[in-house]
Motif scaffolding. Sequence first.
Motif, mmCIF file in Angstrom:
data_model
loop_
_atom_site.group_PDB
_atom_site.id
_atom_site.type_symbol
_atom_site.label_atom_id
_atom_site.label_comp_id
_atom_site.label_asym_id
_atom_site.label_seq_id
_atom_site.Cartn_x
_atom_site.Cartn_y
_atom_site.Cartn_z
ATOM 1 N N LYS A 21 0.845 -1.180 0.000
ATOM 2 C CA LYS A 21 0.000 0.000 0.000
ATOM 3 C C LYS A 21 0.888 1.240 0.000
ATOM 4 C CE LYS A 21 -3.786 -2.265 2.473
ATOM 5 N NZ LYS A 21 -4.650 -2.250 3.690
ATOM 6 N N ASN A 33 6.756 -0.428 6.821
ATOM 7 C CA ASN A 33 5.478 0.294 6.679
ATOM 8 C C ASN A 33 4.701 -0.262 5.497
ATOM 9 O OD1 ASN A 33 5.924 2.731 8.682
ATOM 10 N ND2 ASN A 33 7.814 2.519 7.511
ATOM 11 N N ARG A 34 4.198 -1.459 5.644
ATOM 12 C CA ARG A 34 3.522 -2.143 4.542
ATOM 13 C C ARG A 34 2.015 -1.923 4.535
ATOM 14 N NH1 ARG A 34 6.521 -5.724 1.646
ATOM 15 N NH2 ARG A 34 8.539 -6.372 2.470
ATOM 16 N N ASN A 35 1.500 -1.126 5.470
ATOM 17 C CA ASN A 35 0.051 -1.006 5.608
ATOM 18 C C ASN A 35 -0.490 0.341 5.156
ATOM 19 O OD1 ASN A 35 -0.227 -3.629 6.796
ATOM 20 N ND2 ASN A 35 0.607 -2.769 8.696
ATOM 21 N N ASP A 88 0.974 3.420 5.628
ATOM 22 C CA ASP A 88 1.124 4.281 6.786
ATOM 23 C C ASP A 88 1.478 5.720 6.417
ATOM 24 O OD1 ASP A 88 0.756 1.993 8.343
ATOM 25 O OD2 ASP A 88 2.900 1.549 8.370
#
Length: 233
Positions: free
Chosen positions: A14, A172-174, A176
């Motif tokens: 994301k 930070n794969r979400n 963020d």
Amino acid sequence: MIEIMGFLAPFFMKTVNVYMIRHGQTFFNRYNRMQGWSDSPLTPEGIAGAHKVGERLAHMTFTHAYSSDTTRASNTMQIILSHNMNTTVPYKMTPLFREQFYGYFEGADSAQTWYMIGAPHGQKNLHTLLEHYTLDQTKDFMHATDPFHDAEDAVTYWTRLMKGFKMLREENRNGDNVLLVSHGTTIRSIADKFGKGQFPIEEGPKNASITKLQLTDSGINIIYYNNTEGLLQ
């Protein structure tokens, strides 16, 4: 790649929004001295600038905070985080987002330094150098002019920076929102490399200014550069 029902499928990250802030003004900034890996304290104006940018960002939620491991960057970040409503933001200092290393020229007078570097190329200062050459070429010129050749050349510099961006992606794969306090030449170099000619990189970012990046599967995008006023998105 990730495994779905026994099959390998690509992992699509994301979008990560990175709010990259130049540290507050320091005494070396005030005295116009080269300040890469060397350090000097924030001036009273620099402390006030850090508080101002902290107030501008206070309404936003951040999942992570990073700064270079210089004192000027970490002190700026501590002030910024003191204004944020989310007081539990995980914070990490890293050498990967330090300023360019200026080698022999650390702490030297900036105008004199750029005259020494630019004169062999027919230029008298950084501004005119950038009218004729790229920022990466100025890094190589500095490395060549340094009598010890300790100043970072472009390849060495970008190898370090790209490790920093790899770290941001992995942590930070979400999708963020991330805070990052770094340095003038570093922010300018990122805007130059990934900004597709949209931003006036001959003008360096001001102390306590904000540059927004987006990290996506396809690369790094610059959303805005050297923002010092107005509502932030």
